[in-house]
Design a protein around this motif. Structure first.
Motif, PDB file in Angstrom:
ATOM      1  N   LEU A  67       0.867  -1.180   0.000  1.00 17.84           N
ATOM      2  CA  LEU A  67       0.000   0.000   0.000  1.00 17.84           C
ATOM      3  C   LEU A  67       0.901   1.225   0.000  1.00 17.84           C
ATOM      4  O   LEU A  67       1.775   1.356   0.850  1.00 17.84           O
ATOM      5  CB  LEU A  67      -0.904   0.017   1.236  1.00 17.84           C
ATOM      6  CG  LEU A  67      -1.877  -1.154   1.390  1.00 17.84           C
ATOM      7  CD1 LEU A  67      -2.551  -1.094   2.752  1.00 17.84           C
ATOM      8  CD2 LEU A  67      -2.917  -1.130   0.283  1.00 17.84           C
ATOM      9  N   LYS A  68       0.671   2.134  -0.943  1.00 20.95           N
ATOM     10  CA  LYS A  68       1.540   3.310  -1.066  1.00 20.95           C
ATOM     11  C   LYS A  68       0.745   4.596  -0.961  1.00 20.95           C
ATOM     12  O   LYS A  68       1.031   5.580  -1.629  1.00 20.95           O
ATOM     13  CB  LYS A  68       2.310   3.261  -2.387  1.00 20.95           C
ATOM     14  CG  LYS A  68       3.248   2.069  -2.493  1.00 20.95           C
ATOM     15  CD  LYS A  68       4.084   2.121  -3.751  1.00 20.95           C
ATOM     16  CE  LYS A  68       5.062   0.964  -3.825  1.00 20.95           C
ATOM     17  NZ  LYS A  68       5.922   1.014  -5.036  1.00 20.95           N
TER      18      LYS A  68
ATOM     19  N   ASP B 112      -3.243   7.987  -2.926  1.00 18.97           N
ATOM     20  CA  ASP B 112      -2.990   8.476  -4.284  1.00 18.97           C
ATOM     21  C   ASP B 112      -2.673   7.350  -5.249  1.00 18.97           C
ATOM     22  O   ASP B 112      -2.909   7.476  -6.451  1.00 18.97           O
ATOM     23  CB  ASP B 112      -1.831   9.486  -4.286  1.00 18.97           C
ATOM     24  CG  ASP B 112      -2.221  10.807  -3.640  1.00 18.97           C
ATOM     25  OD1 ASP B 112      -3.434  11.041  -3.487  1.00 18.97           O
ATOM     26  OD2 ASP B 112      -1.323  11.585  -3.299  1.00 18.97           O
ATOM     27  N   LYS B 113      -2.118   6.247  -4.728  1.00 18.35           N
ATOM     28  CA  LYS B 113      -1.726   5.137  -5.597  1.00 18.35           C
ATOM     29  C   LYS B 113      -2.582   3.899  -5.337  1.00 18.35           C
ATOM     30  O   LYS B 113      -2.146   2.772  -5.536  1.00 18.35           O
ATOM     31  CB  LYS B 113      -0.244   4.812  -5.409  1.00 18.35           C
ATOM     32  CG  LYS B 113       0.676   5.945  -5.867  1.00 18.35           C
ATOM     33  CD  LYS B 113       2.130   5.538  -5.829  1.00 18.35           C
ATOM     34  CE  LYS B 113       3.022   6.660  -6.352  1.00 18.35           C
ATOM     35  NZ  LYS B 113       4.455   6.294  -6.353  1.00 18.35           N
ATOM     36  N   ALA B 114      -3.821   4.131  -4.940  1.00 20.21           N
ATOM     37  CA  ALA B 114      -4.713   3.007  -4.645  1.00 20.21           C
ATOM     38  C   ALA B 114      -4.950   2.149  -5.877  1.00 20.21           C
ATOM     39  O   ALA B 114      -5.152   0.928  -5.766  1.00 20.21           O
ATOM     40  CB  ALA B 114      -6.044   3.529  -4.100  1.00 20.21           C
TER      41      ALA B 114
ATOM     42  N   PRO C  84       6.750   2.701   3.504  1.00 24.88           N
ATOM     43  CA  PRO C  84       7.047   4.065   3.959  1.00 24.88           C
ATOM     44  C   PRO C  84       7.501   4.949   2.807  1.00 24.88           C
ATOM     45  O   PRO C  84       8.053   4.473   1.805  1.00 24.88           O
ATOM     46  CB  PRO C  84       8.191   3.848   4.964  1.00 24.88           C
ATOM     47  CG  PRO C  84       8.856   2.584   4.514  1.00 24.88           C
ATOM     48  CD  PRO C  84       7.751   1.721   3.965  1.00 24.88           C
ATOM     49  N   ASP C  85       7.237   6.240   2.942  1.00 20.06           N
ATOM     50  CA  ASP C  85       7.748   7.197   1.960  1.00 20.06           C
ATOM     51  C   ASP C  85       9.249   7.362   2.153  1.00 20.06           C
ATOM     52  O   ASP C  85       9.757   7.304   3.273  1.00 20.06           O
ATOM     53  CB  ASP C  85       7.062   8.553   2.125  1.00 20.06           C
ATOM     54  CG  ASP C  85       5.588   8.509   1.735  1.00 20.06           C
ATOM     55  OD1 ASP C  85       5.239   7.696   0.861  1.00 20.06           O
ATOM     56  OD2 ASP C  85       4.810   9.281   2.319  1.00 20.06           O
TER      57      ASP C  85
ATOM     58  N   TRP D 259      -0.428  10.847  -8.862  1.00 16.84           N
ATOM     59  CA  TRP D 259       0.873  10.238  -9.159  1.00 16.84           C
ATOM     60  C   TRP D 259       0.995  10.128 -10.676  1.00 16.84           C
ATOM     61  O   TRP D 259       0.005  10.229 -11.400  1.00 16.84           O
ATOM     62  CB  TRP D 259       0.995   8.846  -8.532  1.00 16.84           C
ATOM     63  CG  TRP D 259      -0.027   7.868  -9.032  1.00 16.84           C
ATOM     64  CD1 TRP D 259      -1.327   7.747  -8.614  1.00 16.84           C
ATOM     65  CD2 TRP D 259       0.135   6.889 -10.063  1.00 16.84           C
ATOM     66  NE1 TRP D 259      -1.976   6.761  -9.324  1.00 16.84           N
ATOM     67  CE2 TRP D 259      -1.103   6.216 -10.215  1.00 16.84           C
ATOM     68  CE3 TRP D 259       1.201   6.511 -10.874  1.00 16.84           C
ATOM     69  CZ2 TRP D 259      -1.299   5.196 -11.127  1.00 16.84           C
ATOM     70  CZ3 TRP D 259       1.009   5.493 -11.802  1.00 16.84           C
ATOM     71  CH2 TRP D 259      -0.227   4.841 -11.910  1.00 16.84           C
ATOM     72  N   ILE D 260       2.196   9.963 -11.137  1.00 15.85           N
ATOM     73  CA  ILE D 260       2.419   9.715 -12.556  1.00 15.85           C
ATOM     74  C   ILE D 260       3.550   8.708 -12.699  1.00 15.85           C
ATOM     75  O   ILE D 260       4.526   8.733 -11.945  1.00 15.85           O
ATOM     76  CB  ILE D 260       2.759  11.019 -13.326  1.00 15.85           C
ATOM     77  CG1 ILE D 260       2.835  10.733 -14.840  1.00 15.85           C
ATOM     78  CG2 ILE D 260       4.046  11.643 -12.827  1.00 15.85           C
ATOM     79  CD1 ILE D 260       2.914  11.991 -15.692  1.00 15.85           C
ATOM     80  N   MET D 261       3.391   7.802 -13.643  1.00 17.29           N
ATOM     81  CA  MET D 261       4.439   6.852 -13.980  1.00 17.29           C
ATOM     82  C   MET D 261       4.695   6.985 -15.471  1.00 17.29           C
ATOM     83  O   MET D 261       3.847   6.628 -16.293  1.00 17.29           O
ATOM     84  CB  MET D 261       4.025   5.431 -13.614  1.00 17.29           C
ATOM     85  CG  MET D 261       5.140   4.398 -13.746  1.00 17.29           C
ATOM     86  SD  MET D 261       4.676   2.797 -13.043  1.00 17.29           S
ATOM     87  CE  MET D 261       4.536   3.199 -11.308  1.00 17.29           C
ATOM     88  N   ASP D 262       5.831   7.563 -15.834  1.00 14.54           N
ATOM     89  CA  ASP D 262       6.123   7.788 -17.235  1.00 14.54           C
ATOM     90  C   ASP D 262       7.593   7.521 -17.526  1.00 14.54           C
ATOM     91  O   ASP D 262       8.412   7.362 -16.625  1.00 14.54           O
ATOM     92  CB  ASP D 262       5.734   9.211 -17.654  1.00 14.54           C
ATOM     93  CG  ASP D 262       6.547  10.286 -16.945  1.00 14.54           C
ATOM     94  OD1 ASP D 262       7.114  10.020 -15.870  1.00 14.54           O
ATOM     95  OD2 ASP D 262       6.609  11.423 -17.472  1.00 14.54           O
ATOM     96  N   SER D 263       7.922   7.463 -18.789  1.00 15.24           N
ATOM     97  CA  SER D 263       9.299   7.267 -19.238  1.00 15.24           C
ATOM     98  C   SER D 263       9.398   7.841 -20.639  1.00 15.24           C
ATOM     99  O   SER D 263       8.389   8.137 -21.286  1.00 15.24           O
ATOM    100  CB  SER D 263       9.685   5.784 -19.223  1.00 15.24           C
ATOM    101  OG  SER D 263       8.773   5.018 -20.006  1.00 15.24           O
TER     102      SER D 263
END
Length: 254
Positions: free
Chosen positions: A37-38, A41-43, A70-71, A239-243
């Motif tokens: 679990l993060k 926001d990242k559910a 943990p962050d 959140w964003i996950m990009d490359s």
């Protein structure tokens, strides 16, 4: 001492259909899934792992154990911050494997993308083994965000006779390699904006998912648009996950 058995399973870069046949077979064998679990926001990352299990496992003889990640602190030196964060996660893994996994159980961590690329799970398990914990584990490769990015843009990662480099934005800030294409991951600072070279960019966010965003062209033409898209996407999803793939325009085309 009880021996723990584990699988570290790459689940691809966001699309449930990126799961390989090998991964599906591995999922069928697992009795205990450890689900990180993060934060709220990242559910959706948490839900994706559950969706994958529900879609591909044809029995109900497994359980899921949620745990908080943990962050990572960002107010000190980068290496020390990462080291402290890994120590905290290692303590969590130690507790999970000790308290939640019996000798007849088979546990699994479902790793986003591929476990060998920008993920610390393998290293943390090896740290536990070095500290004396008996762990037998297998790593199942996954479709990385790098592979998915190239596929969605229908481009090759390399040029003929040249290497290509995968790096973080922190490394990119030190300059481009002398030759070859560059794939950049973990860019939280829009590092592409500081590049002076005449470059093409193939950029993608949430690649393979319903929220996918793709842009390709001359970096100088697209950098403002990509920056705005990243800011808007992060605000909407949390959140964003990009490359992105960078290539010099002066290089000969394959």
């Amino acid at each position: 001492m009880t021996r723990r058995r584990l699988k570290v399973i790459g689940i691809g870069a966001g699309n449930p259909e990126y799961i390989t046949i090998q991964a599906v077979k591995a999922l069928q064998q697992v009795t205990t899934f450890f689900i990180p679990l993060k934060g709220d926001d990242k559910a959706d990352l948490h839900l994706l792992r559950r969706e994958i299990c529900e879609r591909y496992i044809d029995h109900d003889r497994y359980r899921m154990v949620d745990f908080d990640i943990p962050d990572r602190a960002r107010d000190g030196a980068y290496r020390s911050d990462v080291s402290d964060w890994r120590a905290a996660v290692r303590a969590i893994y130690l507790r999970l494997l000790t308290e939640e996994l019996g000798e007849t159980d088979l546990g699994a961590f479902l790793v986003w993308g591929d476990p060998s690329l920008y993920d610390g799970t393998i290293g943390i398990i090896e740290d536990l083994r070095a500290a004396g914990m008996e762990i037998e584990y297998e790593v199942i490769p996954g479709i990385s965000s790098v592979s998915a990015l190239a596929a969605r843009h229908r481009v090759a990662l390399n040029r003929i006779g040249q290497p290509f480099t995968v790096m973080s934005a922190r490394q990119l800030e030190k300059g481009l390699p002398e030759e070859g294409n560059v794939v950049v991951m973990l860019d939280t600072r829009d590092a592409y904006r500081d590049l002076d070279a005449d470059l093409d960019i193939h950029w993608g966010a949430y690649v393979g998912t319903e929220d996918e965003i793709l842009r390709a062209g001359r970096l100088s033409d697209l950098q403002d648009e990509i920056t705005d898209l990243r800011k808007k996407a992060r605000a909407e999803k949390g959140w964003i996950m990009d490359s992105y793939l960078l290539s010099r325009r002066s290089d000969p085309k394959d």
